[in-house]
Design a protein around this motif. Structure first.
Motif, PDB file in Angstrom:
ATOM      1  N   ILE A  78       0.831  -1.192   0.217  1.00 48.18           N
ATOM      2  CA  ILE A  78      -0.059  -0.065   0.006  1.00 48.18           C
ATOM      3  C   ILE A  78       0.947   1.376   0.246  1.00 48.18           C
ATOM      4  CG2 ILE A  78      -0.313   0.031   2.273  1.00 48.18           C
ATOM      5  CD1 ILE A  78      -2.806   1.002  -0.088  1.00 48.18           C
ATOM      6  N   ASP A  79       2.008   1.191   0.721  1.00 53.81           N
ATOM      7  CA  ASP A  79       2.930   2.385   0.777  1.00 53.81           C
ATOM      8  C   ASP A  79       3.531   2.713  -0.720  1.00 53.81           C
ATOM      9  OD1 ASP A  79       2.400   2.787   3.417  1.00 53.81           O
ATOM     10  OD2 ASP A  79       4.137   1.297   3.800  1.00 53.81           O
ATOM     11  N   ILE A  80       3.783   1.568  -1.383  1.00 55.08           N
ATOM     12  CA  ILE A  80       4.309   1.574  -2.663  1.00 55.08           C
ATOM     13  C   ILE A  80       3.343   2.238  -3.721  1.00 55.08           C
ATOM     14  CG2 ILE A  80       5.377   0.400  -4.943  1.00 55.08           C
ATOM     15  CD1 ILE A  80       6.650  -1.366  -2.853  1.00 55.08           C
ATOM     16  N   LEU A  81       2.222   1.780  -3.588  1.00 52.60           N
ATOM     17  CA  LEU A  81       1.142   2.083  -4.471  1.00 52.60           C
ATOM     18  C   LEU A  81       0.701   3.605  -4.032  1.00 52.60           C
ATOM     19  CD1 LEU A  81      -1.248  -0.944  -4.462  1.00 52.60           C
ATOM     20  CD2 LEU A  81       0.289   0.050  -6.355  1.00 52.60           C
ATOM     21  N   SER A  82       0.689   4.107  -2.844  1.00 53.14           N
ATOM     22  CA  SER A  82       0.596   5.497  -2.422  1.00 53.14           C
ATOM     23  C   SER A  82       1.544   6.378  -2.933  1.00 53.14           C
ATOM     24  CB  SER A  82       0.432   5.342  -0.801  1.00 53.14           C
ATOM     25  OG  SER A  82      -0.540   4.789  -0.357  1.00 53.14           O
ATOM     26  N   LEU A  83       2.757   5.902  -2.964  1.00 52.13           N
ATOM     27  CA  LEU A  83       3.805   6.818  -3.511  1.00 52.13           C
ATOM     28  C   LEU A  83       3.487   6.790  -5.179  1.00 52.13           C
ATOM     29  CD1 LEU A  83       6.900   5.283  -1.734  1.00 52.13           C
ATOM     30  CD2 LEU A  83       6.129   7.688  -1.715  1.00 52.13           C
ATOM     31  N   GLY A  97      -1.543   4.956  -8.304  1.00 51.37           N
ATOM     32  CA  GLY A  97      -1.956   4.183  -7.230  1.00 51.37           C
ATOM     33  C   GLY A  97      -2.345   2.748  -7.572  1.00 51.37           C
ATOM     34  N   ARG A  98      -2.340   2.285  -8.733  1.00 49.32           N
ATOM     35  CA  ARG A  98      -2.851   1.035  -9.203  1.00 49.32           C
ATOM     36  C   ARG A  98      -1.807   0.274  -9.711  1.00 49.32           C
ATOM     37  NH1 ARG A  98      -8.383   3.515 -11.521  1.00 49.32           N
ATOM     38  NH2 ARG A  98      -9.159   4.287  -9.845  1.00 49.32           N
ATOM     39  N   LEU A  99      -2.005  -1.026  -9.459  1.00 52.87           N
ATOM     40  CA  LEU A  99      -1.311  -1.867 -10.570  1.00 52.87           C
ATOM     41  C   LEU A  99      -1.774  -1.999 -11.815  1.00 52.87           C
ATOM     42  CD1 LEU A  99      -0.848  -5.078  -7.927  1.00 52.87           C
ATOM     43  CD2 LEU A  99       0.649  -3.128  -8.668  1.00 52.87           C
ATOM     44  N   ARG A 100      -0.876  -2.144 -12.727  1.00 47.40           N
ATOM     45  CA  ARG A 100      -1.302  -2.181 -14.225  1.00 47.40           C
ATOM     46  C   ARG A 100      -1.831  -3.220 -14.519  1.00 47.40           C
ATOM     47  NH1 ARG A 100       2.358  -5.401 -17.394  1.00 47.40           N
ATOM     48  NH2 ARG A 100       4.304  -5.540 -16.431  1.00 47.40           N
ATOM     49  N   ASN A 101      -2.928  -3.162 -15.404  1.00 45.94           N
ATOM     50  CA  ASN A 101      -3.713  -4.376 -15.796  1.00 45.94           C
ATOM     51  C   ASN A 101      -3.361  -4.675 -17.237  1.00 45.94           C
ATOM     52  OD1 ASN A 101      -5.058  -2.281 -17.147  1.00 45.94           O
ATOM     53  ND2 ASN A 101      -7.044  -2.671 -15.787  1.00 45.94           N
ATOM     54  N   GLY A 102      -2.480  -4.184 -17.966  1.00 47.96           N
ATOM     55  CA  GLY A 102      -2.107  -4.394 -19.152  1.00 47.96           C
ATOM     56  C   GLY A 102      -0.696  -4.554 -19.638  1.00 47.96           C
ATOM     57  N   GLY A 103      -0.474  -4.782 -20.867  1.00 50.05           N
ATOM     58  CA  GLY A 103       0.903  -4.919 -21.491  1.00 50.05           C
ATOM     59  C   GLY A 103       1.598  -3.746 -21.567  1.00 50.05           C
ATOM     60  N   LEU A 122       4.457 -10.620  -7.919  1.00 51.86           N
ATOM     61  CA  LEU A 122       5.790 -10.083  -8.077  1.00 51.86           C
ATOM     62  C   LEU A 122       5.857  -8.935  -7.021  1.00 51.86           C
ATOM     63  CD1 LEU A 122       6.426 -10.284 -11.796  1.00 51.86           C
ATOM     64  CD2 LEU A 122       7.563 -11.690 -10.122  1.00 51.86           C
ATOM     65  N   LEU A 123       5.094  -8.204  -6.903  1.00 50.52           N
ATOM     66  CA  LEU A 123       5.158  -7.140  -5.964  1.00 50.52           C
ATOM     67  C   LEU A 123       5.234  -7.667  -4.419  1.00 50.52           C
ATOM     68  CD1 LEU A 123       5.056  -3.952  -4.979  1.00 50.52           C
ATOM     69  CD2 LEU A 123       2.598  -4.270  -5.209  1.00 50.52           C
ATOM     70  N   ASP A 124       4.143  -8.860  -4.246  1.00 47.70           N
ATOM     71  CA  ASP A 124       4.050  -9.702  -3.012  1.00 47.70           C
ATOM     72  C   ASP A 124       5.711 -10.127  -2.635  1.00 47.70           C
ATOM     73  OD1 ASP A 124       1.703  -8.805  -2.238  1.00 47.70           O
ATOM     74  OD2 ASP A 124       0.722 -10.730  -3.183  1.00 47.70           O
ATOM     75  N   GLN A 125       6.304 -10.766  -3.376  1.00 45.12           N
ATOM     76  CA  GLN A 125       7.585 -11.424  -3.416  1.00 45.12           C
ATOM     77  C   GLN A 125       8.701 -10.276  -3.149  1.00 45.12           C
ATOM     78  OE1 GLN A 125       8.624 -13.854  -6.915  1.00 45.12           O
ATOM     79  NE2 GLN A 125       6.628 -14.754  -7.055  1.00 45.12           N
ATOM     80  N   LEU A 126       8.511  -9.068  -3.788  1.00 41.32           N
ATOM     81  CA  LEU A 126       9.460  -7.976  -3.541  1.00 41.32           C
ATOM     82  C   LEU A 126       9.232  -7.682  -2.276  1.00 41.32           C
ATOM     83  CD1 LEU A 126      11.654  -5.921  -4.355  1.00 41.32           C
ATOM     84  CD2 LEU A 126       9.247  -4.264  -5.026  1.00 41.32           C
TER      85      LEU A 126
END
Length: 142
Positions: A78-83, A97-103, A122-126
């Motif tokens: 949430i902090d990464i998405l907020s930034l 503030g959103r993860l991308r949903n396309g290429g 991948l974000l969770d893994q990071l």
């Protein structure tokens, strides 16, 4: 060190960080123009509104980052998405503030970003890697 000196260092660091980061991304504001936008609230003739927002938003993202920094902080998605949201506000509101949903692709790079369906995992893994620091890296390298 006096608070006034620390404030000045922080202000100078924010200015340089904002200018250099935005410049890498193609923003044409000079260092002096970036300073005028951030510290004096002046718009620069001949520069796009987007470039002004990029400078202003980057400064706000840095301010937010400073609120997170402490010895007990644990990285959260949430902090990464907020930034991300702060950086893109009023520029690309549909993506801020959103993860991308396309290429996507990076022009001129030999790197192919992962499929959008994999980004969340991948974000969770990071996040896990950074918080667990399994390689015992110092904070700067990590």
């Amino acid at each position: 060190m006096p608070n006034s000196a620390l404030h000045r260092i922080k202000e100078d660091l924010t200015l340089e960080w904002t200018y250099n980061s935005n410049s890498i991304e193609g923003n044409t504001l000079s260092l002096k123009e970036t300073q005028m936008v951030l510290q004096e609230g002046i718009t620069v003739k001949g520069k796009s509104l987007r470039e002004h927002f990029e400078a202003f938003n980057h400064e706000k993202a840095i301010d937010y980052l400073y609120t997170l920094v402490n010895h007990k902080y644990t990285l959260r998605s949430i902090d990464i998405l907020s930034l991300h949201g702060l950086v893109l506000r009023s520029i690309e509101d549909d993506y801020a503030g959103r993860l991308r949903n396309g290429g996507v692709r990076i022009v001129g790079a030999n790197f192919t970003p992962p499929n959008a369906s994999k980004v969340s995992d991948l974000l969770d893994q990071l996040i896990t890697f950074v918080n667990d620091n399994p390689l015992g890296l110092n904070d700067i390298v990590l």
